[in-house]
Scaffold this active site. Structure first.
Site, short mmCIF file in Angstrom:
data_model
loop_
_atom_site.label_atom_id
_atom_site.label_comp_id
_atom_site.label_asym_id
_atom_site.label_seq_id
_atom_site.Cartn_x
_atom_site.Cartn_y
_atom_site.Cartn_z
N ASP A 1 0.85 -1.20 0.00
CA ASP A 1 0.00 0.00 0.00
C ASP A 1 0.88 1.24 0.00
O ASP A 1 1.48 1.58 1.02
CB ASP A 1 -0.91 -0.01 1.23
CG ASP A 1 -1.78 1.26 1.32
OD1 ASP A 1 -1.92 1.95 0.29
OD2 ASP A 1 -2.30 1.55 2.40
N HIS A 2 0.95 1.92 -1.15
CA HIS A 2 1.73 3.14 -1.27
C HIS A 2 0.89 4.21 -1.97
O HIS A 2 0.06 3.90 -2.83
CB HIS A 2 2.99 2.89 -2.11
CG HIS A 2 4.21 2.62 -1.30
ND1 HIS A 2 5.48 2.95 -1.72
CD2 HIS A 2 4.37 2.06 -0.07
CE1 HIS A 2 6.36 2.60 -0.81
NE2 HIS A 2 5.71 2.06 0.20
N GLY B 1 4.44 3.71 8.92
CA GLY B 1 4.45 4.43 7.66
C GLY B 1 5.78 5.05 7.28
O GLY B 1 6.76 5.00 8.03
N GLU B 2 5.77 5.65 6.10
CA GLU B 2 6.91 6.37 5.56
C GLU B 2 6.45 7.76 5.14
O GLU B 2 5.33 7.93 4.64
CB GLU B 2 7.50 5.64 4.36
CG GLU B 2 8.00 4.24 4.66
CD GLU B 2 8.43 3.50 3.40
OE1 GLU B 2 8.19 4.02 2.29
OE2 GLU B 2 9.00 2.40 3.53
N ASN C 1 4.69 8.50 1.69
CA ASN C 1 3.25 8.31 1.46
C ASN C 1 2.37 9.14 2.38
O ASN C 1 1.28 9.54 1.99
CB ASN C 1 2.91 6.82 1.68
CG ASN C 1 3.73 5.91 0.82
OD1 ASN C 1 3.70 6.00 -0.40
ND2 ASN C 1 4.49 5.02 1.45
N GLY D 1 12.53 -2.45 14.06
CA GLY D 1 13.43 -2.27 15.18
C GLY D 1 12.80 -2.83 16.45
O GLY D 1 11.60 -3.11 16.50
#
Length: 320
Positions: A37-38, A107-108, A111, A175
């Protein structure tokens, strides 16, 4: 018995192709498919980014037996958790005898910044994710829902289309901080690569849900590792970026500038599998299973998906 799946890359393929590849994966013998999903691809060469929830509904309709998932979506900034809850409930309702694999993450920026909202630091995003999952669970339970939290407000919302069972929310972690958080409030664990240390952190913190991970490969139709490396470098160079760049760069243009530092040898020596020997692919799958993952799925980089299907159908899946 571990389940093996196929990753449908929304960054590289348009919606119709994604649906066709999901059908082809089922024909090849994979147990499940999972779509990414992007809002943007990482680079313009990848070139696609359809709305994944439309595609997932079509995949649910066009397949018959495979489980279907999204790996992963971010229900915090770009899309309000109310809307993600509705989308998830709808797709899961289209899979009455199958499982919907619902992966979520923090998320990033690539996006999530597109609505103009501030991109907060990771600890805040984790806090938002926990509250978003709480909101979605309330809605999946049915009945009229209101929520007045630190990050989200919901007023008099009710989902009328719901599956018989709410989908488990599986949290993606890169992480130990997120792995520990996932153990507290998630229903399962989602990762990339055979990251045994992260899964151990999740288990040590009390996480007892199902665990899923994605492996990335490039199979060449002629069996050439050099061609596979070249294809992977062209279509998936961000795999060679160090540190947290993948989380903080805001646009494909920035990624294209950053990946100028990535050489083909970086791809060859990295975690992306370019070896064309079936035994190496089987060993990589087994490594992930031995690390404790219940489900492992593979992303084929580049436009030639048929080479991957034929290779796995004939040489990998029968021997695993």
């Amino acid at each position: 018995m571990p389940e093996l799946g196929y990753a449908v890359s929304s960054e590289e393929h348009g919606p119709d192709d994604m649906i066709d590849y999901a059908v082809r994966a089922e024909e090849s013998g994979f147990d499940f498919v999972s779509a990414s999903d992007h809002f943007h691809p990482w680079t313009s060469t990848q070139g696609e980014s359809p709305f994944v929830w439309s595609v997932l509904g079509a995949i649910a309709r066009e397949t018959e037996e495979v489980d279907v998932g999204v790996g992963v979506t971010c229900p915090t900034i770009r899309i309000h958790p109310v809307n993600v809850a509705q989308a998830t409930a709808t797709v899961a309702s289209m899979l009455p005898d199958r499982e919907f694999l619902f992966g979520v993450g923090t998320g990033e920026q690539l996006n999530e910044h597109v609505t103009g909202e501030r991109w907060p630091e990771h600890s805040v995003r984790l806090e938002m994710l926990e509250e978003a999952i709480e909101v979605m669970r309330k809605l999946w339970d049915g009945g009229q829902t209101s929520h007045h939290g630190k990050h989200y407000t919901v007023e008099n919302a009710r989902l009328f289309t719901r599956p018989d069972e709410a989908p488990p929310a599986m949290v993606s972690a890169f992480g130990p901080q997120t792995a520990n958080a996932a153990a507290e409030y998630a229903d399962g664990f989602w990762s990339v690569g055979p990251r045994e240390e992260l899964l151990e952190a999740y288990r040590d913190a009390g996480g007892d849900g199902s665990a899923i991970t994605q492996l990335t490969a490039c199979v060449d139709s002629e069996g050439s590792e050099d061609e596979a490396v070249s294809t992977a470098h062209e279509y998936w160079p961000q795999t060679g970026l160090p540190g947290e760049l993948n989380q903080v760069l805001p646009t494909p243009r920035h990624f294209e500038q950053a990946v100028e530092m990535v050489e083909e040898e970086d791809v060859r020596e990295g975690s992306l599998l370019t070896d064309q020997d079936a035994d190496t692919h089987i060993e990589n799958l087994q490594t992930a299973v031995d690390a404790g993952y219940d489900r492992v799925y593979v992303h084929q980089v580049g436009p030639d998906q048929e080479a991957f299907f034929e290779f796995y159908e004939e040489e990998v899946l029968p021997s695993f």
